[in-house]
Scaffold this active site. Sequence first.
Site, PDB file in Angstrom:
ATOM      1  N   HIS A   1       0.829  -1.211   0.000  1.00 37.59           N
ATOM      2  CA  HIS A   1       0.000   0.000   0.000  1.00 37.59           C
ATOM      3  C   HIS A   1       0.863   1.260   0.000  1.00 37.59           C
ATOM      4  O   HIS A   1       0.730   2.129  -0.873  1.00 37.59           O
ATOM      5  CB  HIS A   1      -0.906  -0.029   1.238  1.00 37.59           C
ATOM      6  CG  HIS A   1      -1.739   1.194   1.440  1.00 37.59           C
ATOM      7  ND1 HIS A   1      -3.093   1.215   1.215  1.00 37.59           N
ATOM      8  CD2 HIS A   1      -1.416   2.449   1.857  1.00 37.59           C
ATOM      9  CE1 HIS A   1      -3.569   2.425   1.477  1.00 37.59           C
ATOM     10  NE2 HIS A   1      -2.564   3.193   1.879  1.00 37.59           N
ATOM     11  N   GLU A   2       1.751   1.365   0.988  1.00 35.27           N
ATOM     12  CA  GLU A   2       2.579   2.569   1.089  1.00 35.27           C
ATOM     13  C   GLU A   2       3.542   2.685  -0.091  1.00 35.27           C
ATOM     14  O   GLU A   2       3.871   3.796  -0.528  1.00 35.27           O
ATOM     15  CB  GLU A   2       3.341   2.580   2.416  1.00 35.27           C
ATOM     16  CG  GLU A   2       2.464   2.557   3.663  1.00 35.27           C
ATOM     17  CD  GLU A   2       1.499   3.729   3.760  1.00 35.27           C
ATOM     18  OE1 GLU A   2       1.685   4.738   3.043  1.00 35.27           O
ATOM     19  OE2 GLU A   2       0.535   3.639   4.554  1.00 35.27           O
TER      20      GLU A   2
ATOM     21  N   HIS B   1       1.828   4.471  -2.889  1.00 33.14           N
ATOM     22  CA  HIS B   1       1.971   5.921  -2.750  1.00 33.14           C
ATOM     23  C   HIS B   1       3.340   6.369  -3.252  1.00 33.14           C
ATOM     24  O   HIS B   1       3.466   7.351  -3.993  1.00 33.14           O
ATOM     25  CB  HIS B   1       1.853   6.321  -1.274  1.00 33.14           C
ATOM     26  CG  HIS B   1       0.476   6.271  -0.717  1.00 33.14           C
ATOM     27  ND1 HIS B   1      -0.591   6.923  -1.290  1.00 33.14           N
ATOM     28  CD2 HIS B   1      -0.017   5.669   0.402  1.00 33.14           C
ATOM     29  CE1 HIS B   1      -1.680   6.722  -0.559  1.00 33.14           C
ATOM     30  NE2 HIS B   1      -1.355   5.962   0.469  1.00 33.14           N
TER      31      HIS B   1
END
Length: 602
Positions: A391-392, A395
């Site tokens: 997820h990160e 980003h």
Amino acid sequence: MSANQLRQRQDVPEEQTWRLEDIFPTTAAFNAACNDLISRGQAIGQQQAVLLSDGATLYTVLTAYFQAEALADRIFSYGEHLYNSDMTAAAGQAAYAQAQQTITAFNTATAFVTATLPQITPAQLTAFYAAKPQLEDYAFIFAQAEKRAPHILTAAEETLLSALGQSFRAPETIYNKLNDADIDFGTMKDPHGNTIPLSKEKIYQLYQSPDRAIRKTAAEKFSAAYAKSQYAFAEALQQHVHTQNTLAHVRHYPSARAMDLTEEFIPESVFTNLVNTVHEFLPSAHKYFALRKQVLALDPLYTYDLSVPLVGEAPLKPTFAQAQEWALAALAPLGEDYLDHLREEFNNRWIDRAENAGKLSGGYEEDVFGVHPYVLLNWSNTYRAASTLAHESGHAMQSVYADASQPYWYSQYSMFIAEIASTCNESLLNHYMRTQYQDNAKVKAYLLTESVEDLLNTIFNQTKYAEFEHFMYTTDAAGESLTPETLTDKTAALDAQYDGPDVAPNPWPNVSWARIPHYYMNYYLYQYATSKAVANTLAQRMLTDPATAVPQYKAFLSAGASDYPIEIVKKAGIDMTKPDYIRETLQVFDQQVDELADLLTK
């Protein structure tokens, strides 16, 4: 040091920490940058009277302003990351305070820039372009300024608001102190009878314990820690919400929601479409909770039972290195260039992964233009932690592509689309893992549960939190106080609506409203849900039609803030002003619940 105690920051191996020297090699360099930024702000401030005198002056000032803004981002990131590494350390506290004070001074000196741009008339802008064609570099900046014009105050008023910036952030700062530095969850016995210190990450792990007594004790400890300071947490929320409502009034918006969505050029119908469509599919969520109750054979099924794996002990316990390998394999459909960037993140200390005393909980990514993104994690050997890494990293990769394709002023993509790339990675990881364990019924059921839970948490729960957030703003706007009792009662009502008849509330007051940091992020929560719905659609397209979908996705990643967010997503083939994309994703959720039921009840 006991094996069960959280490590001190100085005891964390260097390779598990982020390399802040990439931003500033020394404290002296950080201090010099702070002084430089103040000087730049003062120099820009001296141009206030002549900003619109001619195109050349406007171009020179804007160029200097955005160069200084990029430096301000570096300063803030350095201070913030150093502080978040260990909020009890004096060095981090001092650097963060210095960064905030420096940026407040810079913003105060330069507030007139954004306040003045909306004053440019179309005729002036045409003349400026003719005299200084390079101003076309900022064309989209001017277009946005024109739309924001009704809500920009006078230069003096904007300067005053900028000077109060640190005060406006005070409720969130107080919350962070309460939530990360002051809060104490105490200790408890683990399943082996050992006394262990509790942290947020540890409690989440205990929620998955097959031992119901362990789950209950962990949940009680968690809730009691927040209940102990519930009046302080409620006051912090009250002050934040009231400040935002006041700012909305000052800036001539009908509400805080209108202010926050309009700032991103998002129609409020996107928010209401989400809530209404999720309400349509609440029976699907209730069906899943009924399945949980049946499979776990628990009556009543309490809220603290909702995280325990349906297949027993979690069968996947990856190390950090294994999670990196999974991410590289799962994201291979995005192409070798994407994987090269991912390897650069993994191999060059962009990630601060170890849990240590005083460290900010949870995880986040923050880009430093001209350097690289930084990622904060609190690693544990769980599939959920591996999903958080993906997820990160989503980003981070969006930041990498945007930074490579856009100038600074168009690189910082809108918050509205920020969660698409991150949750798309989660979907791709889960799909990859299910293909790897296709013949293992237990692991397949576990991963399918994770997919269902992902949609439940990211769409249903975030929409519930968004409803709660909206309740806080409308309650304050009506002149009513946000007392702990009011907040707890509303939390209980929404939980009952979203969980349905097969989930019993925990047998103690629900003060979970106190723990959620996103309530200080001004109508951000709903964007998790809308982004997840978009991400699911994009992930499916990249798996089924990569030749078309992957280039479209790369264009989306590279767009940064070079267009309005709704338009950027439209270029990828999805119209977020209509509820269709939400409905399609929730239909997938309903189908996955049925598939899971077939696996677990046959």
